[in-house]
Write a protein that holds these residues in place. Sequence first.
Motif, PDB file in Angstrom:
ATOM      1  N   ARG A   1       0.802  -1.222   0.000  1.00  0.00           N
ATOM      2  CA  ARG A   1       0.000   0.000   0.000  1.00  0.00           C
ATOM      3  C   ARG A   1       0.836   1.274   0.000  1.00  0.00           C
ATOM      4  N   LEU A   2       2.014   1.241   0.617  1.00  0.00           N
ATOM      5  CA  LEU A   2       2.791   2.466   0.797  1.00  0.00           C
ATOM      6  C   LEU A   2       3.998   2.482  -0.132  1.00  0.00           C
ATOM      7  N   PRO A   3       4.086   3.428  -1.046  1.00  0.00           N
ATOM      8  CA  PRO A   3       5.275   3.536  -1.894  1.00  0.00           C
ATOM      9  C   PRO A   3       6.486   3.973  -1.079  1.00  0.00           C
ATOM     10  N   HIS A   4       7.653   3.469  -1.480  1.00  0.00           N
ATOM     11  CA  HIS A   4       8.931   3.802  -0.841  1.00  0.00           C
ATOM     12  C   HIS A   4       9.033   3.262   0.586  1.00  0.00           C
ATOM     13  N   TYR A   5       8.180   2.316   0.919  1.00  0.00           N
ATOM     14  CA  TYR A   5       8.230   1.705   2.246  1.00  0.00           C
ATOM     15  C   TYR A   5       9.360   0.685   2.307  1.00  0.00           C
ATOM     16  N   VAL A   6      10.127   0.680   3.405  1.00  0.00           N
ATOM     17  CA  VAL A   6      11.215  -0.287   3.607  1.00  0.00           C
ATOM     18  C   VAL A   6      10.769  -1.272   4.674  1.00  0.00           C
ATOM     19  N   SER A   7      10.522  -2.508   4.284  1.00  0.00           N
ATOM     20  CA  SER A   7       9.996  -3.510   5.206  1.00  0.00           C
ATOM     21  C   SER A   7      11.114  -4.155   6.003  1.00  0.00           C
ATOM     22  N   VAL A   8      10.717  -4.940   6.983  1.00  0.00           N
ATOM     23  CA  VAL A   8      11.692  -5.603   7.839  1.00  0.00           C
ATOM     24  C   VAL A   8      12.512  -6.629   7.062  1.00  0.00           C
ATOM     25  N   ASP A   9      11.952  -7.191   5.991  1.00  0.00           N
ATOM     26  CA  ASP A   9      12.677  -8.165   5.183  1.00  0.00           C
ATOM     27  C   ASP A   9      13.263  -7.551   3.917  1.00  0.00           C
ATOM     28  N   GLN A  10      13.183  -6.244   3.803  1.00  0.00           N
ATOM     29  CA  GLN A  10      13.649  -5.571   2.604  1.00  0.00           C
ATOM     30  C   GLN A  10      14.802  -4.623   2.916  1.00  0.00           C
ATOM     31  N   LYS A  11      15.277  -4.630   4.162  1.00  0.00           N
ATOM     32  CA  LYS A  11      16.305  -3.708   4.585  1.00  0.00           C
ATOM     33  C   LYS A  11      17.606  -3.975   3.845  1.00  0.00           C
ATOM     34  N   THR A  12      18.346  -2.930   3.597  1.00  0.00           N
ATOM     35  CA  THR A  12      19.566  -3.038   2.790  1.00  0.00           C
ATOM     36  C   THR A  12      20.637  -3.848   3.485  1.00  0.00           C
ATOM     37  N   TYR A  13      20.860  -3.571   4.783  1.00  0.00           N
ATOM     38  CA  TYR A  13      21.996  -4.176   5.472  1.00  0.00           C
ATOM     39  C   TYR A  13      21.599  -5.012   6.681  1.00  0.00           C
ATOM     40  N   GLY A  14      20.319  -5.103   7.013  1.00  0.00           N
ATOM     41  CA  GLY A  14      19.926  -5.870   8.176  1.00  0.00           C
ATOM     42  C   GLY A  14      19.798  -4.985   9.407  1.00  0.00           C
ATOM     43  N   ARG A  15      19.272  -5.549  10.481  1.00  0.00           N
ATOM     44  CA  ARG A  15      18.938  -4.797  11.680  1.00  0.00           C
ATOM     45  C   ARG A  15      20.137  -4.090  12.284  1.00  0.00           C
TER      46      ARG A  15
END
Length: 280
Positions: A228-242
Amino acid sequence: MAPSTAAFLNFSPHRMRSYVFRLPLATRLLVGVITCAWIAGIFLTSERIREWGQLKPSRIGLSSMHRFNTYPLIHLGVFHALLNVLALTPLLERFEGENGTLITLSLFTGPFGLLPGILYVLVERFVLRSDTAIMGASIWVFLLLSCEAIKTYKANPHFALGPYKIPTWTSPLILILTISFLVPGSSLLGHLCGAAIGYLWALSYLRILAPPDRVLRFIEAKLNLLGRLPHYVSVDQKTYGRYGVLPSTAVHGSAGVPLGTGAGVAGNGGEAGTEMRRVD
């Protein structure tokens, strides 16, 4: 040709436009709120907005706790706000890419304003016996610079300054002290409070403030935020991890870590030089 000259000649408005359009959601929202607060100061009385939102120890009470959330969002004027946005945006974008949109919003609308604010009020009120008000998002800039300095320190522990080897993690502190001497009205204590919280976060002492991944996944799936939200960064979509970039994962010659040396920290933080100011 000097690297700075080459970078200037290679600057392209199309690249800047593409960069702005790629900014993640939380970064857009926070920068947008800062911009809206500045615009509101044009149409309304800016002094009233500053009086309502600034962090002043004597004004803190049960009916004015909002100040812990509003003081990083308001500024003294267009120049103050512009420097704030220029310095904060790349640092905030990187933080959101590493931690996700939900964590970024929860931290920067809560603990990352509250904790340095409480620390400032306690020291200013009970140690220095003063009542100086502060405003501006440079407290976030130095918080994020401290996070980057700790990550850089793990890969590059020292930088050379003449015959001396200086620990990389001290770069934000050197910058803070330099700004306090060169920029009249800047808040040394406010900058140090922001840096202190950044160091604690980067050293994992405040990681408990971040919601667990399983809770974030449940919220994202339940609300379908990624769809639903454009440009949203999900927990499984993060670039480098937590927990950010590990030194062993860095690729030689890449631009993954913007603060490779102490000079890099100074370069990024220099644009924030006047962002935190004292209000007489």
